[in-house]
Design a protein around this motif. Structure first.
Motif, PDB file in Angstrom:
ATOM      1  N   LYS A 112      43.540 -71.127 -74.817  1.00  0.00           N
ATOM      2  CA  LYS A 112      42.782 -70.618 -73.660  1.00  0.00           C
ATOM      3  C   LYS A 112      43.712 -70.416 -72.469  1.00  0.00           C
ATOM      4  N   GLN A 113      44.589 -71.388 -72.258  1.00  0.00           N
ATOM      5  CA  GLN A 113      45.549 -71.283 -71.151  1.00  0.00           C
ATOM      6  C   GLN A 113      46.458 -70.065 -71.355  1.00  0.00           C
ATOM      7  N   LEU A 114      46.867 -69.826 -72.602  1.00  0.00           N
ATOM      8  CA  LEU A 114      47.731 -68.679 -72.904  1.00  0.00           C
ATOM      9  C   LEU A 114      47.002 -67.364 -72.631  1.00  0.00           C
ATOM     10  N   VAL A 115      45.740 -67.282 -73.061  1.00  0.00           N
ATOM     11  CA  VAL A 115      44.982 -66.042 -72.868  1.00  0.00           C
ATOM     12  C   VAL A 115      44.740 -65.800 -71.372  1.00  0.00           C
ATOM     13  N   GLU A 116      44.428 -66.862 -70.631  1.00  0.00           N
ATOM     14  CA  GLU A 116      44.233 -66.713 -69.174  1.00  0.00           C
ATOM     15  C   GLU A 116      45.516 -66.207 -68.515  1.00  0.00           C
ATOM     16  N   ASP A 133      49.875 -62.795 -83.935  1.00  0.00           N
ATOM     17  CA  ASP A 133      49.233 -63.925 -84.611  1.00  0.00           C
ATOM     18  C   ASP A 133      50.203 -64.431 -85.681  1.00  0.00           C
ATOM     19  N   HIS A 134      50.693 -65.667 -85.499  1.00  0.00           N
ATOM     20  CA  HIS A 134      51.621 -66.242 -86.489  1.00  0.00           C
ATOM     21  C   HIS A 134      50.901 -67.158 -87.477  1.00  0.00           C
ATOM     22  N   GLY A 135      49.584 -67.165 -87.446  1.00  0.00           N
ATOM     23  CA  GLY A 135      48.836 -68.046 -88.342  1.00  0.00           C
ATOM     24  C   GLY A 135      48.709 -69.437 -87.765  1.00  0.00           C
ATOM     25  N   HIS A 138      49.419 -68.539 -81.739  1.00  0.00           N
ATOM     26  CA  HIS A 138      49.244 -67.213 -81.153  1.00  0.00           C
ATOM     27  C   HIS A 138      50.285 -67.054 -80.051  1.00  0.00           C
ATOM     28  N   SER A 139      50.867 -65.859 -79.947  1.00  0.00           N
ATOM     29  CA  SER A 139      52.042 -65.692 -79.093  1.00  0.00           C
ATOM     30  C   SER A 139      51.956 -64.453 -78.216  1.00  0.00           C
ATOM     31  N   VAL A 140      52.510 -64.611 -77.013  1.00  0.00           N
ATOM     32  CA  VAL A 140      52.735 -63.482 -76.105  1.00  0.00           C
ATOM     33  C   VAL A 140      54.249 -63.399 -75.883  1.00  0.00           C
ATOM     34  N   TYR A 141      54.814 -62.220 -76.105  1.00  0.00           N
ATOM     35  CA  TYR A 141      56.259 -62.006 -75.913  1.00  0.00           C
ATOM     36  C   TYR A 141      56.481 -61.137 -74.690  1.00  0.00           C
ATOM     37  N   GLY A 175      48.873 -58.770 -86.073  1.00  0.00           N
ATOM     38  CA  GLY A 175      48.529 -58.482 -84.684  1.00  0.00           C
ATOM     39  C   GLY A 175      47.525 -59.501 -84.147  1.00  0.00           C
ATOM     40  N   TRP A 176      47.517 -59.684 -82.860  1.00  0.00           N
ATOM     41  CA  TRP A 176      46.553 -60.591 -82.224  1.00  0.00           C
ATOM     42  C   TRP A 176      46.047 -59.945 -80.945  1.00  0.00           C
ATOM     43  N   GLN A 177      44.733 -59.884 -80.814  1.00  0.00           N
ATOM     44  CA  GLN A 177      44.127 -59.347 -79.603  1.00  0.00           C
ATOM     45  C   GLN A 177      43.604 -60.513 -78.782  1.00  0.00           C
ATOM     46  N   PRO A 178      44.328 -60.924 -77.722  1.00  0.00           N
ATOM     47  CA  PRO A 178      43.873 -62.087 -76.941  1.00  0.00           C
ATOM     48  C   PRO A 178      42.490 -61.835 -76.351  1.00  0.00           C
ATOM     49  N   ALA A 179      41.601 -62.799 -76.468  1.00  0.00           N
ATOM     50  CA  ALA A 179      40.250 -62.668 -75.897  1.00  0.00           C
ATOM     51  C   ALA A 179      39.850 -64.014 -75.311  1.00  0.00           C
ATOM     52  N   LEU A 180      39.361 -63.976 -74.081  1.00  0.00           N
ATOM     53  CA  LEU A 180      38.953 -65.233 -73.431  1.00  0.00           C
ATOM     54  C   LEU A 180      37.754 -65.849 -74.143  1.00  0.00           C
ATOM     55  N   GLU A 181      36.837 -64.962 -74.584  1.00  0.00           N
ATOM     56  CA  GLU A 181      35.655 -65.469 -75.275  1.00  0.00           C
ATOM     57  C   GLU A 181      36.071 -66.080 -76.609  1.00  0.00           C
ATOM     58  N   GLY A 182      35.749 -67.311 -76.789  1.00  0.00           N
ATOM     59  CA  GLY A 182      36.093 -67.979 -78.045  1.00  0.00           C
ATOM     60  C   GLY A 182      37.496 -68.556 -78.092  1.00  0.00           C
ATOM     61  N   ALA A 183      38.284 -68.373 -77.009  1.00  0.00           N
ATOM     62  CA  ALA A 183      39.650 -68.931 -77.015  1.00  0.00           C
ATOM     63  C   ALA A 183      39.569 -70.457 -77.065  1.00  0.00           C
TER      64      ALA A 183
END
Ligand SMILES: [Fe+2]
Length: 325
Positions: A112-116, A133-135, A138-141, A175-183
């Motif tokens: 959640k902190q990462l997505v925010e 998405d590394h399984g 979850h990562s942001v580069y 691929g990973w689509q960051p989403a606050l809902e459900g994070a």
């Protein structure tokens, strides 16, 4: 070699409420000129256990229990690395054609902190981000102002050992689509660990804790790491050398000022050993194998020395000094 300076990506940012605030450095991911030589050094010599390999990109991942990997080692190549469907995984034209930093991985508290943070960076106009998405995480580069690639990741499972075991021969990245809902707001990083060290290794490495980047762009780099990433300056820093900590308070990144931009690059990593006597043994062993001991330091309750890996990346080994009363 850098394709271009990325300093302009952050020129417009005036951030005084840091957005990322990672806990600590989790791993160092390097392109190495020979995976066999890097394996020999980091695993058989330094004691890191290889926990996963990806033959498709000639890569090995190593950990002694600190996190799912302290080290990612990928063999440099002048040809593109493609997956089984022919999709380019690593383009040699862009990076990875010679020994160099691939990225530094910084651990976030939770997804959640990462997505925010990702959403806030987008609002600030940061466009140079990739999400994966590394399984197990979850990562942001995104690159720093010098173009060093950074990964900010949140673990999304507790049992990474089982994940690695179940992933042999599979493609784990997507691929990973960051989403606050459900994070997920729950932390999944390991709280503590008993080091599981390569049994026959003469060096008893516990974990990788810190990376040093040399920069000719010291002021802009420091500003970025303090005010965008949200690391904190530690005592001992000066106008040419910054020691920075994540939220755990431990030194996690050092910036070293250099005059010549050609010398700006990832410089070294810090590896923690358990005890001072293992440091003495490690030094003697490396010397006997012909690895140079370039510097030695003592003080602030720890002893350390600097050696070089087979590609010339610096490795600082350090251990607490024990008081003999
Ligand atoms: Fe990574």
């Amino acid at each position: 070699m850098r394709e271009r300076s990325t300093v302009e990506l952050y020129d417009h940012l005036v951030v005084r409420n840091p957005v990322l605030r990672p806990r600590r450095l989790g791993h160092v991911n390097l392109f190495v000129s020979s995976l066999a030589k890097a394996r020999e050094f980091y695993s058989e010599t330094c004691g890191f256990v290889e926990i996963f390999e990806e033959p498709l990109i000639t890569a090995a991942f190593m950990s002694n229990g600190n996190t799912h990997h302290d080290l990612g080692l990928i063999e440099a190549s002048t040809t593109d690395r493609v997956d089984k469907d022919g999709k380019v995984l690593i383009s040699a034209a862009q990076r990875g054609s010679k020994a160099s930093l691939n990225h530094l991985g910084f651990e976030m508290d939770n997804e959640k902190q990462l997505v925010e943070a990702y959403e806030n960076l987008k609002k600030l106009g940061v466009k140079a981000m990739r999400t994966i998405d590394h399984g197990l995480a979850h990562s942001v580069y995104m690159p720093d102002p010098d173009g060093n690639m950074l990964e900010f990741y949140a673990d999304v499972i507790d049992d990474w050992r089982s994940f690695w075991k179940d992933s042999v021969g599979k493609t784990v990245t997507g691929g990973w689509q960051p989403a606050l809902e459900g994070a997920d707001g729950k932390p999944h990083y390991p709280d503590s660990f008993e080091p599981d060290i390569h049994p026959s290794s003469p060096i008893k490495s516990r974990r990788v804790t810190c990376a040093t980047i040399a920069t000719s762009n010291f002021k802009a780099m420091l500003d970025f790491y303090l005010n965008v990433v949200g690391l904190e300056l530690l005592p001992g820093s000066d106008a040419r050398h910054a020691i920075l900590a994540g939220t755990t308070g431990e030194a996690t990144l050092r910036l070293q000022k250099v005059e010549d931009p050609k010398n700006a690059a990832f410089s070294n990593m810090g590896i923690e050993l358990g005890q001072a006597d293992t440091l003495v043994a490690a030094k003697a062993y490396l010397r006997s194998k012909g690895y140079p001991i370039q510097k030695e330091e003592n003080g602030d309750g720890q002893a350390s020395f600097l050696t070089m890996d087979p590609d010339g990346f610096g490795v600082w080994f350090y251990a607490p000094t024990t008081n003999s009363h």
